[in-house]
Write an enzyme that holds these catalytic residues in place. Structure first.
Site, PDB file in Angstrom:
ATOM      1  N   HIS A 307       8.774  -2.076  -0.917  1.00  0.00           N
ATOM      2  CA  HIS A 307       8.832  -0.899  -1.688  1.00  0.00           C
ATOM      3  C   HIS A 307       8.711   0.067  -0.422  1.00  0.00           C
ATOM      4  O   HIS A 307       8.030  -0.114   0.569  1.00  0.00           O
ATOM      5  CB  HIS A 307       7.828  -0.990  -2.555  1.00  0.00           C
ATOM      6  N   ASP A 364       9.389  -5.225 -10.198  1.00  0.00           N
ATOM      7  CA  ASP A 364      10.613  -6.120 -10.767  1.00  0.00           C
ATOM      8  C   ASP A 364      10.745  -7.729 -10.568  1.00  0.00           C
ATOM      9  O   ASP A 364      11.472  -8.137 -10.787  1.00  0.00           O
ATOM     10  CB  ASP A 364      11.828  -5.230 -10.107  1.00  0.00           C
TER      11      ASP A 364
HETATM   12  N1  CMC Z   1      13.778  -9.159   2.300  1.00  0.00           N
HETATM   13  C1  CMC Z   1      13.792  -8.893   3.374  1.00  0.00           C
HETATM   14  N2  CMC Z   1      13.772  -8.015   4.215  1.00  0.00           N
HETATM   15  C2  CMC Z   1      13.312  -6.842   3.790  1.00  0.00           C
HETATM   16  C3  CMC Z   1      13.156  -6.614   2.301  1.00  0.00           C
HETATM   17  C4  CMC Z   1      13.374  -7.642   1.547  1.00  0.00           C
HETATM   18  N3  CMC Z   1      13.409  -7.668   0.183  1.00  0.00           N
HETATM   19  N4  CMC Z   1      12.984  -5.334   2.230  1.00  0.00           N
HETATM   20  C5  CMC Z   1      12.730  -4.864   3.548  1.00  0.00           C
HETATM   21  N5  CMC Z   1      12.907  -5.747   4.642  1.00  0.00           N
HETATM   22  C6  CMC Z   1      12.795  -5.643   5.769  1.00  0.00           C
HETATM   23  C7  CMC Z   1      14.059  -4.515   6.366  1.00  0.00           C
HETATM   24  O1  CMC Z   1      15.012  -5.842   6.882  1.00  0.00           O
HETATM   25  C8  CMC Z   1      13.201  -4.002   7.538  1.00  0.00           C
HETATM   26  O2  CMC Z   1      13.218  -4.938   8.607  1.00  0.00           O
HETATM   27  P1  CMC Z   1      13.322  -4.191  10.037  1.00  0.00           P
HETATM   28  O3  CMC Z   1      12.415  -3.390  10.318  1.00  0.00           O
HETATM   29  O4  CMC Z   1      13.521  -5.549  10.899  1.00  0.00           O
HETATM   30  O5  CMC Z   1      14.657  -3.460  10.187  1.00  0.00           O
HETATM   31  C9  CMC Z   1      12.037  -3.476   7.270  1.00  0.00           C
HETATM   32  O6  CMC Z   1      11.520  -4.525   6.088  1.00  0.00           O
HETATM   33  C10 CMC Z   1      11.806  -2.284   6.498  1.00  0.00           C
HETATM   34  O7  CMC Z   1      12.603  -2.242   5.359  1.00  0.00           O
HETATM   35  P2  CMC Z   1      13.608  -0.925   4.941  1.00  0.00           P
HETATM   36  O8  CMC Z   1      14.854  -1.198   4.211  1.00  0.00           O
HETATM   37  O9  CMC Z   1      13.442   0.109   6.203  1.00  0.00           O
HETATM   38  O10 CMC Z   1      12.548  -0.239   3.848  1.00  0.00           O
HETATM   39  P3  CMC Z   1      12.925   0.915   2.762  1.00  0.00           P
HETATM   40  O11 CMC Z   1      11.760   1.403   2.399  1.00  0.00           O
HETATM   41  O12 CMC Z   1      14.118   1.699   3.239  1.00  0.00           O
HETATM   42  O13 CMC Z   1      13.520  -0.134   1.578  1.00  0.00           O
HETATM   43  C11 CMC Z   1      13.421  -1.533  -0.623  1.00  0.00           C
HETATM   44  C12 CMC Z   1      12.868  -0.165   0.361  1.00  0.00           C
HETATM   45  C13 CMC Z   1      12.886  -1.536  -1.793  1.00  0.00           C
HETATM   46  C14 CMC Z   1      14.917  -0.777  -0.909  1.00  0.00           C
HETATM   47  C15 CMC Z   1      13.700  -2.701   0.094  1.00  0.00           C
HETATM   48  O14 CMC Z   1      12.290  -3.300   0.603  1.00  0.00           O
HETATM   49  C16 CMC Z   1      14.572  -3.631  -0.674  1.00  0.00           C
HETATM   50  O15 CMC Z   1      15.885  -3.522  -0.571  1.00  0.00           O
HETATM   51  N6  CMC Z   1      14.070  -4.598  -1.566  1.00  0.00           N
HETATM   52  C17 CMC Z   1      14.649  -5.527  -2.520  1.00  0.00           C
HETATM   53  C18 CMC Z   1      15.099  -4.654  -3.582  1.00  0.00           C
HETATM   54  C19 CMC Z   1      13.898  -4.287  -4.648  1.00  0.00           C
HETATM   55  O16 CMC Z   1      13.321  -5.214  -4.825  1.00  0.00           O
HETATM   56  N7  CMC Z   1      13.962  -3.071  -5.100  1.00  0.00           N
HETATM   57  C20 CMC Z   1      13.041  -2.653  -6.128  1.00  0.00           C
HETATM   58  C21 CMC Z   1      12.144  -1.728  -5.570  1.00  0.00           C
HETATM   59  S1  CMC Z   1      10.860  -1.699  -6.875  1.00  0.00           S
HETATM   60  C22 CMC Z   1      11.490  -0.978  -8.404  1.00  0.00           C
HETATM   61  C23 CMC Z   1      11.719   0.660  -8.307  1.00  0.00           C
HETATM   62  O17 CMC Z   1      10.781   1.219  -8.346  1.00  0.00           O
HETATM   63  O18 CMC Z   1      12.888   0.801  -7.982  1.00  0.00           O
END
Ligand code: CMC
Length: 428
Positions: A307, A364
């Protein structure tokens, strides 16, 4: 003396005011920085940018705290109905009995949609995604209620627009579902509460009267409450951004619905179940999929994990996990994907990759399992998220209007060509 921050650029020092929120969080006010220095700030994805001041929802991602208007999400989920929480978000206080009665009665009086809207459903291909339909149908309400286009509505007129939207959303959502099945639509019933009325229009039949199970009503109330607001997330920021151009409520919410649709946001609840199904059909080897999620050369992500703001745990996920166990037990459902979900969760929570990056199950991860147990098809999950999020979007749109916020208009750092010599078409 008021606090300030000093920014030194070359020979010059700029004093920037510090803003402190009621929960003690701090921001450096850079709104005059460009005028004073010529510099802007750059923050892709708004990871560190506050776009507004808001008195609606407080979230502490480090401590795992979520509060609506000062009330903890845990207490609201346990003691309130979704309608009370919607009132709280939109109007600022929990309603007393008479306020709640008149809110319920105002809503009941506006649940019908214009009969001509039924024709829209005939135009959508039978397998079109419900989120695309929902976004279009909600935007089209602005054509049926043109008075909503007036950005100078009185508070009473604006409130009527809000009530109409909140009331009609359940009707539109359940009709999308009925149409997907090819079943006749069911009209709203004014004697039912908000959630029961929705369930009756969704699962009811023209041919018989159905009993609405109070266990399901309670579960839906909890799910909607947990989704009702989440401060400045992608869809809410979209609603505020679109509304900031003085765009009407229906179009602003329709834009929020589109933003919610993406699998990185609300669409994750559908993506989670699809992922769990895929793992199950692949033999259920969770370690294999955990390794895929960790592999930088593989773009697979563990859906329902991670998140942007929660870096400890998602307080909504805790409540939902408990609700999920309870509802499956009460309904006597043994869902094999729940076992996969539990294995994935425990493997990820003990894996250094997820621990170091503070990746925890989010709201989710479990919501889809509950929706499935209640009988909703996968592609309706994000629509249910939208139904729950509606009061939050409305409250944020209303707050933005009341605070007379300026039009949203970020800046950029230009990285394109500076000047090019024009070549005529025949010579290119
Ligand atoms: N699986 C594997 N690796 C992950 C995941 C995941 N679900 N989420 C983040 N990471 C890794 C990412 O690769 C990165 O690694 P590194 O630092 O080595 O490059 C690190 O964790 C930080 O991730 P980020 O993408 O920079 O984080 P963000 O804040 O931009 O993204 C997120 C947040 C929710 C989009 C992401 O965690 C994700 O894609 N999760 C899966 C989709 C999901 O479940 N979304 C629902 C969110 S809750 C409902 C809502 O309110 O929308």
């Amino acid at each position: 003396m008021s606090e300030s921050a000093s920014l030194i650029i070359g020979e010059k020092t700029y004093e920037l005011p510090i803003i402190t929120g009621t929960e003690g969080e701090k921001a450096i006010d850079i709104s005059k920085l460009r005028d004073a220095s010529g510099y802007i700030t750059l923050d892709s994805g708004y990871k560190n940018t506050g776009a507004t001041k808001s008195a609606i929802t407080f979230l502490d991602g480090e401590e795992g705290i979520l509060k609506y208007r000062g009330y903890g999400i845990e207490e609201l989920a346990e003691k309130s109905t979704f309608l009370e929480v919607a009132y709280l978000l939109i109007y600022g206080d929990l309603p007393n009995q008479s306020q709640l009665n008149s809110f319920q009665s105002d809503i009941s009086r506006h649940t019908l949609v214009h009969e001509d809207m039924k024709k829209f459903f005939d135009g959508f291909p039978s397998k079109s995604h419900p989120m695309g339909q929902l976004s279009s149908l909600i935007c089209s309400l602005s054509s049926f209620y043109p008075e909503s286009l007036n950005s100078k509505q009185t508070p009473e007129e604006q409130n009527l627009t809000i009530i109409k939207l909140f009331a009609k959303m359940t009707t539109v959502v359940s009709w999308i579902y009925k149409k997907s099945l090819g079943h006749p639509i069911i009209y709203p019933q004014n004697n039912l509460d908000y959630v029961s009325n929705f369930l009756n229009m969704t699962f009811g039949q023209r041919t018989e009267v159905i009993e609405i199970d109070p266990v399901i009503v309670k579960a839906m109330n909890v799910l909607f409450i947990l989704h009702a607001d989440h401060e400045q997330n992608c869809s809410t920021s979209t609603v505020r951004m679109v509304g900031s151009s003085d765009c009407n409520l229906y179009a602003s919410i329709s834009a929020g619905i589109s933003a919610l649709w993406g699998p990185l946001h609300g669409g994750a609840n559908q993506a989670v179940i699809e992922m769990l199904e895929q793992i199950k059909n692949d033999g259920g080897d969770t370690d294999k999929w955990i390794n895929k999620a960790k592999d930088k050369n593989d773009d697979f992500r563990l859906m329902g994990f991670g998140h942007r703001v929660y870096k400890n745990f998602d307080p909504r996920a805790k409540i939902i996990k408990k609700a999920c166990d309870e509802i499956l037990e009460k309904l006597g459902i043994n869902d094999p994907v729940l076992e996969i979900a539990k294995k994935l969760e425990s493997a990820a929570l003990n894996d250094p990759y997820f621990v170091e990056r503070k990746l925890y199950p989010n709201v989710d991860f479990y919501s889809g399992i509950i929706y499935r147990a209640l009988g909703f098809p996968t592609d309706m999950f994000t629509v249910l998220f939208a139904l729950g999020r509606l009061p939050g979007w409305i409250a944020q749109w209303k707050e933005m209007r009341e605070n007379k916020e300026p039009i949203g208009r970020p800046r950029q750092i230009f990285t394109g060509e500076v000047i090019r010599e024009y070549v005529d078409l025949k010579n290119r």
